[in-house]
Design a protein around this motif. Structure first.
Motif, PDB file in Angstrom:
ATOM      1  N   GLY A 137      48.949  -4.609 105.029  1.00  0.00           N
ATOM      2  CA  GLY A 137      50.313  -5.077 104.718  1.00  0.00           C
ATOM      3  C   GLY A 137      50.574  -6.461 105.289  1.00  0.00           C
ATOM      4  O   GLY A 137      51.545  -6.657 106.016  1.00  0.00           O
ATOM      5  N   CYS A 138      49.699  -7.409 104.992  1.00  0.00           N
ATOM      6  CA  CYS A 138      49.803  -8.752 105.612  1.00  0.00           C
ATOM      7  C   CYS A 138      49.931  -9.874 104.592  1.00  0.00           C
ATOM      8  O   CYS A 138      49.742 -11.043 104.935  1.00  0.00           O
ATOM      9  N   ASP A 139      50.239  -9.520 103.321  1.00  0.00           N
ATOM     10  CA  ASP A 139      50.185 -10.544 102.285  1.00  0.00           C
ATOM     11  C   ASP A 139      51.501 -11.342 102.203  1.00  0.00           C
ATOM     12  O   ASP A 139      52.191 -11.328 101.184  1.00  0.00           O
ATOM     13  N   TYR A 140      51.835 -12.023 103.289  1.00  0.00           N
ATOM     14  CA  TYR A 140      53.033 -12.889 103.278  1.00  0.00           C
ATOM     15  C   TYR A 140      52.808 -14.074 104.209  1.00  0.00           C
ATOM     16  O   TYR A 140      53.755 -14.592 104.806  1.00  0.00           O
ATOM     17  N   ARG A 141      51.547 -14.506 104.256  1.00  0.00           N
ATOM     18  CA  ARG A 141      51.175 -15.614 105.143  1.00  0.00           C
ATOM     19  C   ARG A 141      52.069 -16.848 104.924  1.00  0.00           C
ATOM     20  O   ARG A 141      52.481 -17.510 105.867  1.00  0.00           O
ATOM     21  N   ASP A 142      52.393 -17.132 103.645  1.00  0.00           N
ATOM     22  CA  ASP A 142      53.182 -18.321 103.328  1.00  0.00           C
ATOM     23  C   ASP A 142      54.585 -18.286 103.947  1.00  0.00           C
ATOM     24  O   ASP A 142      55.202 -19.325 104.157  1.00  0.00           O
ATOM     25  N   LYS A 143      55.101 -17.067 104.196  1.00  0.00           N
ATOM     26  CA  LYS A 143      56.471 -16.979 104.721  1.00  0.00           C
ATOM     27  C   LYS A 143      56.533 -16.332 106.102  1.00  0.00           C
ATOM     28  O   LYS A 143      57.624 -16.014 106.601  1.00  0.00           O
ATOM     29  N   ALA A 144      55.379 -16.121 106.716  1.00  0.00           N
ATOM     30  CA  ALA A 144      55.355 -15.349 107.964  1.00  0.00           C
ATOM     31  C   ALA A 144      56.103 -16.055 109.105  1.00  0.00           C
ATOM     32  O   ALA A 144      56.855 -15.424 109.854  1.00  0.00           O
ATOM     33  N   ALA A 145      55.913 -17.367 109.210  1.00  0.00           N
ATOM     34  CA  ALA A 145      56.553 -18.106 110.309  1.00  0.00           C
ATOM     35  C   ALA A 145      58.079 -18.030 110.154  1.00  0.00           C
ATOM     36  O   ALA A 145      58.814 -17.792 111.117  1.00  0.00           O
ATOM     37  N   GLU A 146      58.522 -18.201 108.904  1.00  0.00           N
ATOM     38  CA  GLU A 146      59.956 -18.157 108.597  1.00  0.00           C
ATOM     39  C   GLU A 146      60.521 -16.760 108.892  1.00  0.00           C
ATOM     40  O   GLU A 146      61.594 -16.607 109.471  1.00  0.00           O
ATOM     41  N   ALA A 147      59.745 -15.748 108.496  1.00  0.00           N
ATOM     42  CA  ALA A 147      60.182 -14.359 108.709  1.00  0.00           C
ATOM     43  C   ALA A 147      60.324 -14.065 110.201  1.00  0.00           C
ATOM     44  O   ALA A 147      61.312 -13.462 110.650  1.00  0.00           O
ATOM     45  N   LEU A 148      59.347 -14.527 110.956  1.00  0.00           N
ATOM     46  CA  LEU A 148      59.365 -14.271 112.401  1.00  0.00           C
ATOM     47  C   LEU A 148      60.589 -14.936 113.038  1.00  0.00           C
ATOM     48  O   LEU A 148      61.316 -14.312 113.826  1.00  0.00           O
ATOM     49  N   LYS A 149      60.813 -16.175 112.655  1.00  0.00           N
ATOM     50  CA  LYS A 149      61.959 -16.916 113.216  1.00  0.00           C
ATOM     51  C   LYS A 149      63.265 -16.208 112.841  1.00  0.00           C
ATOM     52  O   LYS A 149      64.155 -16.039 113.673  1.00  0.00           O
ATOM     53  N   ALA A 150      63.358 -15.797 111.580  1.00  0.00           N
ATOM     54  CA  ALA A 150      64.581 -15.134 111.110  1.00  0.00           C
ATOM     55  C   ALA A 150      64.843 -13.864 111.928  1.00  0.00           C
ATOM     56  O   ALA A 150      65.969 -13.605 112.362  1.00  0.00           O
ATOM     57  N   TYR A 151      63.794 -13.083 112.144  1.00  0.00           N
ATOM     58  CA  TYR A 151      63.953 -11.837 112.915  1.00  0.00           C
ATOM     59  C   TYR A 151      64.355 -12.161 114.356  1.00  0.00           C
ATOM     60  O   TYR A 151      65.251 -11.526 114.927  1.00  0.00           O
ATOM     61  N   GLN A 152      63.717 -13.177 114.919  1.00  0.00           N
ATOM     62  CA  GLN A 152      64.045 -13.550 116.303  1.00  0.00           C
ATOM     63  C   GLN A 152      65.477 -14.079 116.399  1.00  0.00           C
ATOM     64  O   GLN A 152      66.108 -13.982 117.439  1.00  0.00           O
ATOM     65  N   ASN A 153      65.995 -14.591 115.269  1.00  0.00           N
ATOM     66  CA  ASN A 153      67.383 -15.075 115.259  1.00  0.00           C
ATOM     67  C   ASN A 153      68.370 -14.001 114.833  1.00  0.00           C
ATOM     68  O   ASN A 153      69.522 -14.290 114.527  1.00  0.00           O
ATOM     69  N   GLY A 154      67.914 -12.785 114.730  1.00  0.00           N
ATOM     70  CA  GLY A 154      68.850 -11.679 114.513  1.00  0.00           C
ATOM     71  C   GLY A 154      68.878 -11.087 113.121  1.00  0.00           C
ATOM     72  O   GLY A 154      69.650 -10.158 112.859  1.00  0.00           O
ATOM     73  N   GLU A 155      68.072 -11.620 112.181  1.00  0.00           N
ATOM     74  CA  GLU A 155      68.072 -11.023 110.838  1.00  0.00           C
ATOM     75  C   GLU A 155      67.510  -9.607 110.933  1.00  0.00           C
ATOM     76  O   GLU A 155      66.549  -9.355 111.673  1.00  0.00           O
ATOM     77  N   GLU A 156      68.139  -8.695 110.159  1.00  0.00           N
ATOM     78  CA  GLU A 156      67.728  -7.289 110.269  1.00  0.00           C
ATOM     79  C   GLU A 156      66.441  -6.993 109.518  1.00  0.00           C
ATOM     80  O   GLU A 156      66.185  -7.583 108.460  1.00  0.00           O
ATOM     81  N   LEU A 157      65.668  -6.053 110.059  1.00  0.00           N
ATOM     82  CA  LEU A 157      64.446  -5.644 109.373  1.00  0.00           C
ATOM     83  C   LEU A 157      64.791  -4.515 108.405  1.00  0.00           C
ATOM     84  O   LEU A 157      65.012  -3.384 108.827  1.00  0.00           O
ATOM     85  N   ASN A 158      64.888  -4.867 107.132  1.00  0.00           N
ATOM     86  CA  ASN A 158      65.209  -3.860 106.121  1.00  0.00           C
ATOM     87  C   ASN A 158      64.577  -4.282 104.791  1.00  0.00           C
ATOM     88  O   ASN A 158      63.819  -5.244 104.743  1.00  0.00           O
ATOM     89  N   MET A 159      64.916  -3.555 103.741  1.00  0.00           N
ATOM     90  CA  MET A 159      64.280  -3.832 102.447  1.00  0.00           C
ATOM     91  C   MET A 159      64.579  -5.267 101.972  1.00  0.00           C
ATOM     92  O   MET A 159      63.720  -5.921 101.371  1.00  0.00           O
ATOM     93  N   ALA A 160      65.792  -5.757 102.271  1.00  0.00           N
ATOM     94  CA  ALA A 160      66.130  -7.127 101.859  1.00  0.00           C
ATOM     95  C   ALA A 160      65.205  -8.128 102.557  1.00  0.00           C
ATOM     96  O   ALA A 160      64.809  -9.151 101.975  1.00  0.00           O
ATOM     97  N   PHE A 161      64.847  -7.817 103.792  1.00  0.00           N
ATOM     98  CA  PHE A 161      63.934  -8.682 104.549  1.00  0.00           C
ATOM     99  C   PHE A 161      62.562  -8.715 103.860  1.00  0.00           C
ATOM    100  O   PHE A 161      61.976  -9.777 103.674  1.00  0.00           O
ATOM    101  N   VAL A 162      62.090  -7.553 103.456  1.00  0.00           N
ATOM    102  CA  VAL A 162      60.783  -7.494 102.773  1.00  0.00           C
ATOM    103  C   VAL A 162      60.858  -8.288 101.468  1.00  0.00           C
ATOM    104  O   VAL A 162      59.967  -9.089 101.144  1.00  0.00           O
ATOM    105  N   GLU A 163      61.956  -8.077 100.728  1.00  0.00           N
ATOM    106  CA  GLU A 163      62.117  -8.763  99.443  1.00  0.00           C
ATOM    107  C   GLU A 163      62.099 -10.278  99.615  1.00  0.00           C
ATOM    108  O   GLU A 163      61.502 -11.009  98.826  1.00  0.00           O
TER     109      GLU A 163
END
Ligand SMILES: Cc1ncc(COP(=O)(O)O)c(C=O)c1O
Length: 436
Positions: A381-407
């Motif tokens: 389940g690692c096929d998001y290399r292009d957006k991984a840095a952005e995703a990590l930052k978003a989560y660290q800034n409080g974005e919730e981990l849910n289906m919208a996050f995956v989308e």
């Protein structure tokens, strides 16, 4: 004529790296490829570690074979809260990746290898390269994953001995690749007891130990410290596979083992490169920013793999919930009849059909020790290399981990689940009926 050895000829390209090469090739041609074939954590290198590596670029000596003492002591203290005073009963070694420590340990312990089915792709080829035999230990599946029944393990040992083999070592992996199973404490205790009684050395591959979704670190070394080694490193929890940094905890209880391994290192890789040794010290100092990074990445892995196993279960595919690592290991057994009618009879057939017709890269269960006709696949389940840095930052800034996050950050992960649905429907299977 110059001939290659039979052992080398019998080893295929590591299946994980082969799938990765193929995906690179297809993507270079501009094709959209869904890559569930390669377990590479996609997150960026923490800044502190990048700086430490750059700051130590002048470290150019040959260092002691096991590693520089400051590094070994830092690693020992990092692991103390995780595995207790086992760390004092061990010597440490380092290597360019834990894969080489697994190989060196297999080389050092005389006799044949017990390997769980399913287990990671490289254990058996390594045994083969060393002219030793591999003895399959079938695991049983329940809701929490694939498990070793200590009685079955004992039977396998006895049967192998009766056949003239010399089972002497087992490789365990928790959380495991391919299924994301964590071995529970009582199972570890049972396995440790059998290994003590039967004189089996335990190689505990804990490379995913810090990618455990509930944050618990369990190690079989607690139950059999004198006969267990740990192999681990930075590749998984810090997404540093390409840095090639591995660590081995070698039990002093096995006389001569550490000395033998250091001699082995001295005749092969000599030592790890200097800049990396100094940078690795920072990775094991317990800095809050690094620890927060590890935790955040692990939470995102939990979300991605939970989404995949949930999505596949909804289609009616058997898929145990992953508890750690980056993988899920579905079994298409509920659709065996329909798939067979469509000419798909082995895990290799499922893998090839998905890659050729749908551009979805996976790995067949066969590569993980499963019999050919067992329809398992390993999905990463690692096929998001292009957006991984952005995703990590978003989560660290409080974005919730849910289906919208995956989308938002991993759309290909969701599209891959849809492809499985299409694949089954095209084979004439009624996925909705199975899920109901
Ligand atoms: C189960 C398992 N063990 C060991 C390794 C080797 O890791 P490394 O050599 O990068 O430390 C891997 C890498 O994919 C793995 O999945």
């Amino acid at each position: 004529m110059i001939e290659l050895s039979d052992e080398i000829k019998s080893i295929p390209h590591s299946p994980t790296l082969w799938a990765n090469d193929l995906v690179w090739e297809k993507r270079a041609k501009g094709e959209t490829v869904y890559h569930m074939g390669f377990g590479e954590s996609p997150f960026p290198v923490p800044e502190r570690l990048q700086k430490a590596l750059a700051d130590n670029a002048d470290k150019k000596e040959y260092y002691p074979a096991a590693g520089i003492p400051e590094l070994l002591e830092t690693i020992r203290e990092y692991y103390r809260p995780l595995v207790g005073d086992y760390v004092d009963q061990c010597d440490l070694i380092t290597a360019p990746g834990s894969k080489l420590i697994l190989f060196a340990l297999q080389a050092a312990i005389k006799g044949d290898l017990l390997y769980p089915d399913p287990s990671w792709v490289s254990y058996v080829p390594q045994a083969k390269l060393l002219h030793t035999k591999s003895i399959r230990v079938p695991l049983t599946l329940n809701d929490s994953g694939y498990h070793i029944d200590p009685d079955v393990l004992r039977e396998c040992i006895k049967k192998a001995r009766a056949e003239g083999l010399n089972p002497s070592k087992i490789i365990l992996n928790s959380p495991n690749n391919p299924a994301g199973t964590n071995i529970p404490a009582d199972e570890m205790e049972g396995i440790a007891k059998v290994c003590q009684e039967e004189g089996i050395f335990i190689i505990s591959d804990e490379i995913y130990g810090l990618v455990s979704f509930d944050g618990e670190y369990n190690s079989i070394t607690k139950y059999a410290p004198g006969i267990s080694a740990i192999t681990t490193g930075l590749s998984k929890h810090l997404s540093l596979g390409g840095w090639r940094f591995g660590v081995g905890f070698i039990p002093k209880g096995v006389e001569g083992l550490q000395g033998a391994l250091c001699r082995y290192i001295s005749e092969t890789w000599s030592c790890i490169n200097g800049p990396l040794q100094f940078a690795a010290i920072e990775a094991y100092k317990g800095h809050k920013d690094v620890e927060d990074h590890i935790k955040a990445c692990t939470d995102i892995h939990a979300l991605m793999n939970g989404t995949i196993s949930g999505g596949l279960k909804d289609l009616g595919i058997d898929c145990p919930q992953a508890r750690g690592a980056f993988y899920t290991y579905p079994n298409f057994a509920p659709f065996k009849k329909e798939l067979a009618a469509a000419g798909i009879k082995t895990s290799q057939d499922v893998h090839v059909a998905l890659l050729e017709k749908y551009n979805l890269a996976t790995l067949p269960g066969k590569a993980f020790g499963a019999p050919e006709d067992v329809l398992t696949l390993r999905l990463s389940g690692c096929d998001y290399r292009d957006k991984a840095a952005e995703a990590l930052k978003a989560y660290q800034n409080g974005e919730e981990l849910n289906m919208a996050f995956v989308e938002k950050y991993a759309p290909r992960v969701l599209e891959s689940i849809e492809i499985f649905g299409r694949f089954l429907a095209d084979a004439g299977a009624n996925t909705n009926k199975k899920a109901a």
